[in-house]
Motif scaffolding. Structure first.
Motif, short mmCIF file in Angstrom:
data_model
loop_
_atom_site.label_atom_id
_atom_site.label_comp_id
_atom_site.label_asym_id
_atom_site.label_seq_id
_atom_site.Cartn_x
_atom_site.Cartn_y
_atom_site.Cartn_z
N LEU A 76 65.45 33.90 59.72
CA LEU A 76 65.98 34.39 58.45
C LEU A 76 66.58 35.79 58.67
O LEU A 76 66.11 36.56 59.52
CB LEU A 76 64.88 34.45 57.41
N LYS A 77 67.59 36.12 57.91
CA LYS A 77 68.36 37.33 58.16
C LYS A 77 67.55 38.60 57.94
O LYS A 77 67.57 39.52 58.75
CB LYS A 77 69.60 37.34 57.26
N ASN A 78 66.81 38.67 56.83
CA ASN A 78 66.14 39.92 56.49
C ASN A 78 64.85 40.14 57.26
O ASN A 78 64.69 41.13 57.98
CB ASN A 78 65.86 39.97 54.99
N GLY A 79 63.91 39.22 57.08
CA GLY A 79 62.59 39.41 57.70
C GLY A 79 62.52 38.93 59.13
O GLY A 79 61.49 39.13 59.78
N ARG A 80 63.56 38.27 59.62
CA ARG A 80 63.60 37.74 61.00
C ARG A 80 62.52 36.72 61.25
O ARG A 80 62.12 36.47 62.40
CB ARG A 80 63.49 38.87 62.04
N LYS A 81 62.00 36.09 60.18
CA LYS A 81 61.01 35.05 60.37
C LYS A 81 61.69 33.72 60.71
O LYS A 81 62.82 33.47 60.30
CB LYS A 81 60.15 34.89 59.11
N THR A 82 60.95 32.90 61.45
CA THR A 82 61.50 31.63 61.88
C THR A 82 61.46 30.62 60.74
O THR A 82 60.49 30.54 60.00
CB THR A 82 60.72 31.09 63.08
N SER A 83 62.54 29.85 60.60
CA SER A 83 62.60 28.79 59.60
C SER A 83 63.00 27.49 60.27
O SER A 83 63.85 27.46 61.16
CB SER A 83 63.62 29.14 58.51
N TRP A 84 62.35 26.41 59.83
CA TRP A 84 62.65 25.08 60.36
C TRP A 84 63.37 24.22 59.33
O TRP A 84 63.38 23.01 59.43
CB TRP A 84 61.37 24.39 60.81
N PHE A 85 63.96 24.89 58.33
CA PHE A 85 64.72 24.17 57.32
C PHE A 85 65.93 23.50 57.98
O PHE A 85 66.62 24.09 58.81
CB PHE A 85 65.17 25.13 56.22
N ASP A 86 66.19 22.26 57.60
CA ASP A 86 67.33 21.48 58.10
C ASP A 86 67.21 21.18 59.59
O ASP A 86 68.19 21.14 60.33
CB ASP A 86 68.65 22.22 57.82
N CYS A 87 65.97 21.00 60.05
CA CYS A 87 65.76 20.59 61.45
C CYS A 87 65.46 19.10 61.57
O CYS A 87 65.16 18.62 62.66
CB CYS A 87 64.61 21.38 62.07
N HIS A 88 65.52 18.38 60.46
CA HIS A 88 65.06 17.00 60.45
C HIS A 88 66.18 15.97 60.44
O HIS A 88 65.93 14.79 60.67
CB HIS A 88 64.18 16.76 59.22
N ARG A 89 67.41 16.40 60.19
CA ARG A 89 68.48 15.40 60.03
C ARG A 89 68.83 14.69 61.33
O ARG A 89 69.40 13.60 61.30
CB ARG A 89 69.72 16.07 59.45
#
Length: 379
Positions: free
Chosen positions: A236-249
Motif C-alpha cells: 500500500l502506498k502510505n503505510g507500505r503494508k503488504t496487500s494480497w487484494f486481487d491475487c486470486h484471479r
C-alpha cells in the motif's frame, strides 16, 4: 441434553448399557461413571458376539494395563470407604486438579504421599503410577535428550515460535516408531493381539502456527505458502503494508469474465497469468534440504539471515520432513478455517464498530483498507 448418557442422536446404541428400553437409556445413569469414561475412551469392553473362542489370546502387557485401570474403577480405595470412591475416581480427580491449577508433578507426588499417610494402615495406594505412566514420555528419551525438558519446557512462559520443533521431537520419535516398528495392540472384538501401525496425515492450525509447523514464514510479501515467490502481492502506498487484494484471479478458468474486469478489482488490471504450479513433496524437500533444522539453544536469540525474505520465506527445515512418508503426502498442512474466520470476523466488526483497543483502524487508514480489500477478495 439432560440425562443424555447414551449418544443415540450421534450414532451410539442405547443397548450398550443393557437397558431394557430406549427411555431407560435417557433417564438412567450408568452405575459407575468412571467405567463409562474408560469405555468411551477405549471403546465398549464387551466382546462382540460370534467370535471363535478357540482363537482368544491374552491381552498384551499394554492392553493388560488398560484392563487393570478398568478394574480399578470398581475397586474401593479401602474396605468400608464411601460407595463410589474408587482408586480410578481418585486418580482422575487428582489429574483434573493438576490440570485446572497447573500443579507440578513434584507437587502431585507430595499430595499422593501425604494421602497415603492418612489412609488406613496396611493400605498401599499403588495405582497412582499406573495411571500416570501411560502419559509420561519414555525414560530413555528423557535421559538421552534432557535439554528438551530442562532447558526448553521448564521455563514455560516464552512462546516457542520457531523452536516448536524442539517440543515436537518426542512426538516425531514416536511417530517414526509407529511407522517402522508398530506397536502391539489388542482387539477386544476378536480377543486377539495385532500389530498396529500409524501415520500422521497432516497438521491443522491457524496461519501463524502454519509457519512454525511448515518452516515457511507467513508474513511479509511472500507470506502465501502456495504462491511462494510467484505472488502478486503489493504494498500500500502510505503505510507500505503488504496487500494480497486481487491475487486470486489467476486461479480462475482462462475464459472467465473476471479476468478481463478492469473495474471491480485493481483499476485497469487484466489478469492473463495462470495459477502457480503445485510443487510435489520431493520438490519441496529439495528446496528445504539446505536449510538448518531447529536445535536446542541456551539463552541465544534467533538470528535471521539477511538473505531471508528477499527471494523466499523459508527459515528452517521442518522436523516433519524426518518422517519417511512426509514427502509423498499430497497435503501436509491444513488451515483451521473456523478459527481463521472467527479472527477475521472479530477484526472487521471491531473496526466497523470502533471498539476501543480492538480496532484495526489507524490514522492513515491502511489497516481498514487492508481488511476491506480482504473482504472484497473473499466475496
Amino acid at each position: 441434553m439432560q440425562n443424555y448418557w447414551v449418544w443415540t442422536s450421534h450414532g451410539e446404541d442405547y443397548n450398550m448399557f443393557d437397558n431394557n428400553s430406549e427411555e431407560d437409556a435417557f433417564t438412567t445413569e450408568p452405575t459407575n461413571p468412571y467405567v463409562a469414561m474408560v469405555s468411551d475412551a477405549f471403546g465398549n469392553t464387551e466382546a462382540e458376539a460370534g467370535f471363535d473362542q478357540m482363537n482368544e489370546e491374552e491381552p498384551n502387557p499394554e492392553a493388560k494395563k488398560f484392563y487393570d485401570i478398568l478394574d480399578a474403577a470398581e475397586q474401593p480405595i479401602y474396605e468400608g470407604c464411601k460407595e463410589g470412591l474408587s482408586k480410578l475416581s481418585l486418580a482422575a480427580r487428582l489429574m483434573s486438579l493438576k490440570t485446572d491449577f497447573n500443579l507440578s508433578q513434584k507437587c502431585m507426588d507430595s499430595i499422593a504421599k501425604m494421602m497415603q499417610d492418612y489412609l488406613p494402615e496396611g493400605h498401599n495406594y499403588s495405582l497412582w503410577p499406573v495411571i500416570l505412566t501411560p502419559y509420561n514420555l519414555p525414560p530413555e528419551m528423557c535421559m538421552k535428550q534432557e535439554f528438551m525438558f530442562l532447558t526448553i519446557l521448564v521455563p514455560g512462559p516464552k512462546h516457542p515460535k520457531r523452536s516448536l520443533d524442539i517440543f515436537l521431537q518426542p512426538l516425531i520419535e514416536e511417530l517414526k516408531d509407529l511407522w517402522f516398528s508398530g506397536v502391539e495392540a489388542y482387539d477386544i472384538s476378536t480377543k486377539q493381539n495385532f500389530l498396529l501401525r500409524a501415520v500422521l496425515m497432516w497438521t491443522i492450525s491457524d496461519f501463524p502456527a502454519y509457519a512454525m509447523l511448515s518452516g515457511w514464514t507467513t508474513h511479509g510479501r511472500l507470506a502465501c505458502p502456495y504462491c511462494l515467490d510467484k505472488t502478486d502481492a503489493f504494498q500500500l502506498k502510505n503505510g507500505r503494508k503488504t496487500s494480497w487484494f486481487d491475487c486470486h484471479r489467476c486461479f480462475l478458468p482462462e475464459d472467465h469474465g473476471d479476468r478481463q474486469n478492469v473495474v471491480s478489482f485493481r483499476k485497469g488490471r487484466v489478469v492473463k497469468d495462470s495459477a502457480p504450479p503445485i510443487l510435489t513433496g520431493e520438490e519441496f524437500l529439495n528446496k528445504v534440504c539446505g536449510f538448518p533444522k531447529t536445535v536446542a539453544f541456551r539463552g541465544k536469540s534467533w538470528k535471521k539471515s539477511s538473505r531471508i525474505w528477499q527471494t523466499h520465506n523459508w527459515h528452517k527445515q521442518s522436523i516433519f520432513w524426518e518422517l519417511p512418508y512426509w514427502k509423498v503426502h499430497l497435503l501436509r498442512h491444513n488451515l483451521d478455517v473456523m478459527h481463521i474466520e472467527k479472527n477475521f470476523f472479530d477484526n472487521i466488526i471491531n473496526t466497523l464498530l470502533d471498539v476501543k483497543g480492538r480496532t484495526k483502524d489507524k490514522s492513515n487508514h491502511d489497516s481498514i483498507c487492508k481488511s476491506i480489500a480482504i473482504a472484497k477478495t473473499c466475496s
